[in-house]
Design an enzyme around this catalytic site. Sequence first.
Site, mmCIF file in Angstrom:
data_model
loop_
_atom_site.group_PDB
_atom_site.id
_atom_site.type_symbol
_atom_site.label_atom_id
_atom_site.label_comp_id
_atom_site.label_asym_id
_atom_site.label_seq_id
_atom_site.Cartn_x
_atom_site.Cartn_y
_atom_site.Cartn_z
ATOM 1 N N LYS A 136 -22.106 -12.678 -1.135
ATOM 2 C CA LYS A 136 -22.702 -11.582 -1.892
ATOM 3 C C LYS A 136 -21.934 -10.299 -1.564
ATOM 4 C CE LYS A 136 -27.478 -10.354 -2.973
ATOM 5 N NZ LYS A 136 -27.692 -11.094 -4.224
ATOM 6 N N PHE A 383 -7.427 -2.895 3.180
ATOM 7 C CA PHE A 383 -7.644 -2.905 4.632
ATOM 8 C C PHE A 383 -7.632 -1.486 5.215
ATOM 9 C CE2 PHE A 383 -6.012 -7.524 5.484
ATOM 10 C CZ PHE A 383 -7.076 -8.010 4.784
ATOM 11 N N PHE A 471 -24.276 7.594 5.857
ATOM 12 C CA PHE A 471 -25.496 6.812 5.644
ATOM 13 C C PHE A 471 -26.696 7.668 6.003
ATOM 14 C CE2 PHE A 471 -22.055 3.883 6.287
ATOM 15 C CZ PHE A 471 -22.315 2.831 5.411
#
Lengths: 647, 647
Positions: A136, A383, A471
């Site tokens: 996922k 990356f 976040f």
Amino acid sequence: MKKSAKAKSKTRSRKSTTGFKPTKLKLLIPVPSDIAIAQAGKLKPILQVAQEAGLQERDLELYGPYKAKVHLDVLQRLAKRPNGKYIDVTAITPTPLGEGKTTTTCGLSQALGAHLGKRVFTCIRQPSQGPTFGIKGGAAGGGYSQIIPMEDFNLHLTGDIHAITAANNLMAAAIDARMLHERTHTDDEKFARLMTRNGEFTDAQRARMAKLGIKGKTLADLSLEDKRRLFRLDIDPKSITWQRVVDINDRHLRRIQIGLGDEEQGHDRITGYDITVASEIMAILALTTSLADMRARLGRMVFATDTRGAALTAEDLGIAGALTVLMKDAIMPNLMQTLEGTPAFVHAGPFANIAHGQSSILADQIALKLVGKEGYVVTESGFGADIGMEKFVDIKCRYSGLTPDAAVLVVTIRALKMHGGGPKVVAGRTLDKVYTEENLELLTKGAANMARHIQNAKKFGIPVVVAVNSFKYDTPAEIALVQKLAVEAGAEGAYNCTLWMHGGKGAIDLAKAVVAAASKPKHFKFLYPLDIPIKQKIETIAKEIYGAAGVDYSPEAEAKVELYTRLGFDKLPICMAKTHLSFTDKPDIKGAPSGFTLPIRDIRASIGAGFLYPLVGTMRTMPGLSTRPAYMDIDLDLKTGKIKGLF
Amino acid sequence: MKKSAKAKSKTRSRKSTTGFKPTKLKLLIPVPSDIAIAQAGKLKPILQVAQEAGLQERDLELYGPYKAKVHLDVLQRLAKRPNGKYIDVTAITPTPLGEGKTTTTCGLSQALGAHLGKRVFTCIRQPSQGPTFGIKGGAAGGGYSQIIPMEDFNLHLTGDIHAITAANNLMAAAIDARMLHERTHTDDEKFARLMTRNGEFTDAQRARMAKLGIKGKTLADLSLEDKRRLFRLDIDPKSITWQRVVDINDRHLRRIQIGLGDEEQGHDRITGYDITVASEIMAILALTTSLADMRARLGRMVFATDTRGAALTAEDLGIAGALTVLMKDAIMPNLMQTLEGTPAFVHAGPFANIAHGQSSILADQIALKLVGKEGYVVTESGFGADIGMEKFVDIKCRYSGLTPDAAVLVVTIRALKMHGGGPKVVAGRTLDKVYTEENLELLTKGAANMARHIQNAKKFGIPVVVAVNSFKYDTPAEIALVQKLAVEAGAEGAYNCTLWMHGGKGAIDLAKAVVAAASKPKHFKFLYPLDIPIKQKIETIAKEIYGAAGVDYSPEAEAKVELYTRLGFDKLPICMAKTHLSFTDKPDIKGAPSGFTLPIRDIRASIGAGFLYPLVGTMRTMPGLSTRPAYMDIDLDLKTGKIKGLF
């Protein structure tokens, strides 16, 4: 955030100078799933996206209403127009969760185009279907910074990866069939006759004649010995490096024995499958600069050596023309759009370890012309910056002739804490509380990783802007600390970004800083010249970028250095196949280590793509399916026709 | 020919009643190569083709300027419109060279549309890329009766076959991964937890619960035994019938051993690849009638039995939804055009032996609505009429609910002479002179093959018009003889056709006869009802259509009759996998043999597609590449961007 919100309200109302109409986002809290946001996204017809970007209808091949391929002759038409600014989005050494490079790439573009009124283009990679049905996790960005329609993006798109699968596997079938036919037809004279049509040579046969120094207009002009040399490739089966590919996580195909049928008896051998994006043809698609260049690169691909040790190419096999025909549509970049209606090219997606991990040169070249002098092309390199940015510079820019104007280094507080000694971050497992509570000590220690990447970028002469992909549990003190440390390390600045939650609005400060950084005078340089020995190139990367004290070569690697030098492949750039989870070869060594020795296990060659790739450790080129793969949740809602469960 | 030419000049100038503008052909003598004709062909924008055919822009998904997919909701919009006439083009038992069915299908459509002013649609199969790069020889028709652009037709088209490859191989990877995971996770309780997300069931898991009679809303409601039954499929590895596929002639993949990697140790097994068009998913694409029907058929596909002998389906594996998502675009028919600008659907192309060999039902259904009451849909069934037409009726028409109004039986003088005892016809070798000189004796004898096919068609109640696809060396006396014998055998008439040389103009008489035949009252019937035993269905086909005296079953076939009857699969129609080169199982037995015994070697099942397929002899489902494959001549002209050497 307040500052960003204000900036936005000022710029949103400003009439764009390009005829571009931003798509208005309706931001919801809590942020819905990626697929819910994407499916609620308002799509402009792709023709409108194209026209706003300066393309004409005749430049396009439509693929339904929301995707189009763009003809390469746009490049000729716009040849005299100056390029826009070229921005590379890269990252610090990531956690296994990823730090949001694609989200930042999309969100920064949305900020530049929909909020600052700049001409902008996003250029990113097409994802493999393997992960789509395996793990996922989409590749279209996330939250309110995405490419749409995300279903098309993550599925067939316009069939480019399927074309690569077809071309790669046609070549594989041709190699095995050729060995079988060469062994079966033992009469040289008869075999030579079978290999021509009425004694006439094909272009590929003439090319091989030129290479071997054989002269003649028809078969009759050739001696038996010349016929033998021309038509018998004498492939050494043990030397074959060409694998079959499939764009699916099929681990049982990693190592297989083929040719076990009754009619192929005695022609069996051990080989294997890679996932399609690991095909050299994908790397070629990403690095090519024209149809003629692609034809030449496909012809140069080396698949084996003959029994006398000479390199054998696709041209020798007579298949390069057919491969070009299979790839003739794939070479055109795919036009899509972001959630805020800015244009995006989604084109090519090679592996970032055994290949260079960048979207296509052609998409960047066209986009830079389309945005023009005052515009911005935001692209992404795979990356962390030790791999992605180094390859962006030393491989992609070297072949494209383009030079970046600024780099955006994506960091997360989470990843920096990990580099500072925080516990292991594992996909699917709950984060340890050091990641969700303020911890300035870990952060300070971990910022050494960020500092190394910033300093590395400066070795290329590229100004760096740090994007803190924040976040909800990151604290103001943590963000302020990262900002301070980034500037101390040499960054132009560091900016708190909430692109996932707010789209372009969440990256306005970043966008402004990028505009400022990209306007500085250029001091771009490659890390190494091409004409130094293979080992010296490897050692330059290892020491200058990774911080290694030295390099250790296995006997296999030593032999390859010798072989590739003898074959004349030593002038190619180097594409390090190293883990992205550490500066070293060991994924568990975090931070900014130095003094270590980098082991080179083996060296391989992608001659058509145009690089040598030293293997630093074992690289997996075929993923597997987990116990409960993502496909179990994916279905079609038969009432609406919409896909559900994709992410 | 003079008569045809006159008829043409009368009709060409007549203004079409449909807004349709024929594309004018410039006929050259000698007739150039197929690709030269195709590339010189004038292409209308596909939007114009669509509008002339009665489609609206919103019905389309454009794929470049000359191809489009058509949305299935057209069927709802036109539901009340009466269907047009439905014409099936079939052939006598062919030589290995083929007798020109596709050329006749295209040319007849061109005659109906561009010369007789009828509304018309051509519906044909998409070809595999295997032969395109393997054997020289296109599938887009030939000469002046072709579908264009022929390069797109023979290459990726809109990616439908690639989608099938992806779906088929995702399922294959899932089967092997599932076996590995079931063996690795020995703790039933833990395995059950891993297979759900937070204890919730997926739709597929609920479907399996219903099938097994297990009740419960979440994992916690289930007993350990129920968890075991629900989540462990206990696949019997020896029973697996699902193969991997690739759309390339790769003979070394016919039989392979997979799972030889270090991490798959102990999970190796012998399996193989088929060419993609042999995938059951291709047969489903051809037989499905809606998105919901396709979802259901994909779910019903049986890939193995469990260790207790129960059938295991894609739904049990939890993958049917993902397969549907991969196939959601492929289900839409692809709109193209003929050289004279009449519309064509190119959609689906299953094998004609192990599958039913017909283009899609959905394309026919949409086309029949679009042409309406006064119009004609010309479709083609694979191989000779003993296979192609029988399957068209008993499988395709049974699932579609459509009934044909007339059949066109393509014959060549060459093939009839072969059936009369002429020497072997081999591709690539010069024809024996009996084929190029008048020989009424061989022709008379060989016409028995034609007569049998005509009588067979009449068993279905379908009027038959014979199309003599004539060559330059066929004499007037030979053509007249075929015409006489065809009418004696019960045909409505037989007409000399020069479609290859003259396009639609070369089939005007044929077209008029088809119009007349299709207007006769219908007496259509199936050959057999579904509710009789498997053996009785097989024997009905063998005796009534092939002329066999009886059927001989191997022990394997007997066992399958028993197995499929026990599993409840005995109500399905039968899809005979027999050579197309003879009425018997032996390709060398020509003419109209009778009294022979038909051997049934084995019986297999395509439960999702919806048929059982008895194997009459060995069917090859993966071709090989010859010593000098077609790919050697194929290249891209880098100056013009055109493909060269395709055919």
